[in-house]
Design a protein around this motif. Structure first.
Motif, PDB file in Angstrom:
ATOM      1  N   TYR A 150      -5.583 -21.872 -32.071  1.00  0.00           N
ATOM      2  CA  TYR A 150      -5.477 -21.649 -30.634  1.00  0.00           C
ATOM      3  C   TYR A 150      -4.693 -22.784 -29.979  1.00  0.00           C
ATOM      4  O   TYR A 150      -4.917 -23.964 -30.276  1.00  0.00           O
ATOM      5  N   THR A 151      -3.789 -22.430 -29.104  1.00  0.00           N
ATOM      6  CA  THR A 151      -3.176 -23.390 -28.189  1.00  0.00           C
ATOM      7  C   THR A 151      -3.389 -22.854 -26.784  1.00  0.00           C
ATOM      8  O   THR A 151      -3.599 -21.650 -26.595  1.00  0.00           O
ATOM      9  N   TRP A 152      -3.362 -23.740 -25.795  1.00  0.00           N
ATOM     10  CA  TRP A 152      -3.589 -23.239 -24.437  1.00  0.00           C
ATOM     11  C   TRP A 152      -2.865 -24.067 -23.387  1.00  0.00           C
ATOM     12  O   TRP A 152      -2.626 -25.262 -23.553  1.00  0.00           O
ATOM     13  N   ASP A 153      -2.501 -23.358 -22.325  1.00  0.00           N
ATOM     14  CA  ASP A 153      -1.946 -23.958 -21.114  1.00  0.00           C
ATOM     15  C   ASP A 153      -2.990 -23.841 -20.014  1.00  0.00           C
ATOM     16  O   ASP A 153      -3.734 -22.854 -19.947  1.00  0.00           O
ATOM     17  N   THR A 154      -3.039 -24.846 -19.159  1.00  0.00           N
ATOM     18  CA  THR A 154      -3.938 -24.822 -18.006  1.00  0.00           C
ATOM     19  C   THR A 154      -3.080 -24.802 -16.753  1.00  0.00           C
ATOM     20  O   THR A 154      -2.316 -25.738 -16.499  1.00  0.00           O
ATOM     21  N   VAL A 155      -3.180 -23.720 -15.989  1.00  0.00           N
ATOM     22  CA  VAL A 155      -2.276 -23.515 -14.862  1.00  0.00           C
ATOM     23  C   VAL A 155      -3.059 -23.148 -13.607  1.00  0.00           C
ATOM     24  O   VAL A 155      -4.255 -22.847 -13.654  1.00  0.00           O
ATOM     25  N   SER A 156      -2.360 -23.175 -12.488  1.00  0.00           N
ATOM     26  CA  SER A 156      -2.892 -22.683 -11.214  1.00  0.00           C
ATOM     27  C   SER A 156      -1.724 -22.109 -10.429  1.00  0.00           C
ATOM     28  O   SER A 156      -0.562 -22.235 -10.840  1.00  0.00           O
TER      29      SER A 156
END
Length: 319
Positions: free
Chosen positions: A37-43
């Motif tokens: 798993y890889t992830w981006d944290t955005v808004s």
């Protein structure tokens, strides 16, 4: 194969819910010896986003990630679900990700954003129990599940808190198998089980009180008199009062009134219904009677409470 994820945050989200997923994914990567798993944290606009404990999480703007490239997209909100649902670009991103084949997940109250995006129409969903009243009012065509985690095709919803670990383990098992999911669960010292609901927190150990609260909850807008309530439960009024006093510390009448006023507060904080409509929805014959009872319970009038809590979707009273 690496599974690319995206967490869309909004101010007032639950840090424990986010951490439950990311920690489980981190352990899965570690135990597998590769980046599953890889992830981006955005808004919506990027920059620091505050969890409800005032912990800041750095985020990138939503426009910097591609919906087409995502395998799992998480909509993460708690106290301000409509803020996330109405944030620029969020609904379109969720729809696009789903259209391109991603699993879309609503965490705690993130299901509101999914519902606004049209992904839950005619489906079943899970949401934090404190937000059920507002959700049902806003989305009457979406059935709410009693389970803390619910799946409807590629749309998943989770009531938040510890149940987010259940969701993470379900995703890991689906993506990498039972053995890895079990290893992650053991490493996190997690004992799987269904979280308590509002009623289970208030009924004590009495089956009679549990049944009474369930009956009260079904009759919020048309309250049942105490003698009739006892009769429907096959009990005497005196026995019912004794069980309530022992199990909850107060009378059945007081508990019933608190249930009605808690629903009223939920509707005030989570919907745009008028105060008169809310009074009728919670079984009050007149607005003055409702306002007086509300002030006695919460220390302020319904109109003052609505103004004070325009961004707070979770009620402050737990009966």
């Amino acid at each position: 194969m690496t599974i690319r994820c995206c967490f869309i945050l909004h101010d007032g989200f639950s840090l424990i819910t986010l951490a439950a997923i990311t920690d489980a994914f981190f352990v899965a990567n570690w135990q597998a010896g590769k980046s599953l798993y890889t992830w981006d944290t955005v808004s919506a606009h990027g920059g620091p986003i505050l969890a409800f404990g005032n912990h800041a999480i750095s985020t990138d703007p939503l426009e910097t990630v591609s919906a087409r490239k995502m395998d799992i997209v998480f909509a993460v909100s708690s106290f301000d679900p409509h803020g996330l649902a109405n944030a620029p670009g969020v609904a379109g991103f969720l729809r696009a990700a789903h259209r391109f084949g991603a699993r879309v997940v609503g965490l705690e109250t993130g299901g509101v954003a999914m519902a606004r995006a049209g992904l839950l129409t005619g489906r079943e969903a899970a949401i934090h129990w404190a937000n059920r009243d507002g959700f049902e009012e806003d989305f009457p065509d979406i059935r709410l599940s009693d389970a803390p985690v619910n799946r409807a095709g590629r749309c998943l919803t989770c009531a938040g808190g510890a149940s987010a670990i259940d969701l993470a383990l379900q995703l890991i098992e689906e993506d990498a198998g039972t053995d890895l999911a079990r290893t992650v669960r053991i490493h996190l010292l997690y004992q799987q089980g269904r979280p308590e609901t509002a009623n289970s927190l208030t009924s004590g150990d009495s089956p009679l009180v549990t049944k009474a609260i369930a009956l009260m909850t079904r009759h919020i807008n048309d309250p049942i008199a105490l003698p009739d309530l006892a009769e429907q439960l096959g009990s005497s009024q005196r026995t019912l009062e004794r069980h309530f006093q022992k199990g909850t510390g107060h009378s059945p009448q007081a508990h019933y009134l608190a249930l009605r006023l808690t629903r009223a507060q939920n509707l005030l904080q989570q919907t745009t219904l008028g105060i008169g409509e809310i009074a009728a929805e919670t079984g009050f014959d007149s607005l003055p009677t409702f306002s007086r009872a509300y002030r006695n319970q919460f220390g302020l009038s319904p109109s003052q409470d609505r103004k004070q809590t325009t961004t707070a979707s979770v009620p402050r009273l737990y009966v």
